[in-house]
Design an enzyme around this catalytic site. Structure first.
Site, PDB file in Angstrom:
ATOM      1  CB  THR A 106     -39.049 -54.711 -48.352  1.00 15.73           C
ATOM      2  OG1 THR A 106     -38.796 -54.014 -49.381  1.00 15.73           O
ATOM      3  CG2 THR A 106     -40.385 -55.318 -48.005  1.00 15.73           C
ATOM      4  CE  LYS A 136     -38.176 -58.728 -45.921  1.00 20.05           C
ATOM      5  NZ  LYS A 136     -37.445 -57.620 -46.056  1.00 20.05           N
ATOM      6  CE  LYS A 175     -40.577 -54.578 -52.826  1.00 17.21           C
ATOM      7  NZ  LYS A 175     -39.290 -54.338 -52.150  1.00 17.21           N
TER       8      LYS A 175
END
Length: 290
Positions: free
Chosen positions: A97, A240, A172
């Site tokens: 990711t 993050k 995502k």
């Protein structure tokens, strides 16, 4: 069966690589901490490589599952990076990711080397990886996706080609934005029920069958009530991911007030030492009623 170089044998990468090995593919694995790669190779049929380039040498497919943009850049385009060793016409699949920016950068870099690229972040956590039930959202050309889908079917329950390069990473981000809002709402509902001295099991039975139902409610309501927060995906990683979404929003003009607020709440959880707790620990910042 394909010859695969797999880079990143961690909590997610290790199980994914295991499914590929059990499917009969020939794997050469690399991990920054070599002992993890050696442990994986001892458990499965595979070979350890001394560098990303060595893992990619002679591979038809290279798969990465590392930590962040810098890690991905290092294992692909850095010294001893995989791209320099990959053959023309080979396939690169990234399960990290990361930002859409680096996904696009890698695609441009690979195009000059005639390497097909798919950005393919995953959802489903450690359990999804171990059980081969991941959801994978993909960006890239139709041709690259078609080739990648055949490989990813060994460890995924759902694979969707969303669109152009970077679309997988942006999807995502959508996933994490949605989860952040659900977890905050679930945390507040749980504390509200506790303050009202209600039977939490009966509250769950009542509301989980209606419009409030969610995966988070079904799997985390009871554990949140017991202050159990050891279920894989950590607050540090969620921050993050939300940071990536907020950064992309500054580019595409989207407004993310709830995501920004929940990101601040997760910062509070980090400040109290909860960075390695799973994301359901968001409830811990809300005081319990006396």
């Amino acid at each position: 069966m394909a010859k695969i170089g797999f880079i990143g044998i961690g909590v997610m990468g290790g199980p994914i690589a295991g499914h590929l090995a059990r499917a009969g593919h020939e794997l050469t694995v690399y991990n920054r901490t070599r002992s993890k790669a050696e442990e994986w190779a001892a458990e499965h049929v595979g070979t350890c490589a001394s560098s990303p380039a060595a893992a990619a040498e002679g591979a038809q497919i290279v798969i990465t599952c590392v930590g962040n943009d810098d890690d991905l850049s290092a294992v692909t385009m850095g010294r001893d990076g995989a791209f320099a060793a990959m053959a023309r016409g080979s396939l690169f699949i990234d399960h990290t990711t990361v930002s859409a920016r680096i996904a696009r950068q890698l695609s441009v870099e690979a195009q000059g080397r005639d390497i097909h690229v798919v950005d393919a972040p995953v959802s489903g956590g450690q359990a999804g990886a171990e059980n081969g039930k991941l959801a994978i959202m993909c960006g890239g050309s139709k041709e690259a996706f078609a080739a990648a889908e055949l490989i990813m079917s060994a460890y995924a329950a759902r694979i969707v080609h969303v669109g152009r390069t970077g679309a997988g990473q942006i999807t995502k981000m959508c996933n994490q934005i949605a989860i952040a809002g659900v977890l905050e709402g679930l945390s507040e509902a749980l504390r509200f029920a506790q303050a009202s001295k209600l039977d939490l099991d009966k509250v769950y039975d009542s509301i989980s069958g209606g419009a409030a139902q969610s995966w988070q409610m079904d799997n985390r309501w009871a554990t949140m009530a017991q202050d159990e927060f050891d279920f894989g995906f950590a607050v540090d990683w969620m921050r993050k991911d939300l940071g990536l979404a907020l950064e992309e929003a500054r580019t595409n003009g989207a407004t993310l007030p709830v995501a920004a607020l929940v990101d601040q709440f997760y910062a509070e959880v980090q400040a109290t030492g909860g960075g390695r707790n799973d994301t359901s620990s968001l409830v811990s910042r809300l005081p319990k009623s006396k």
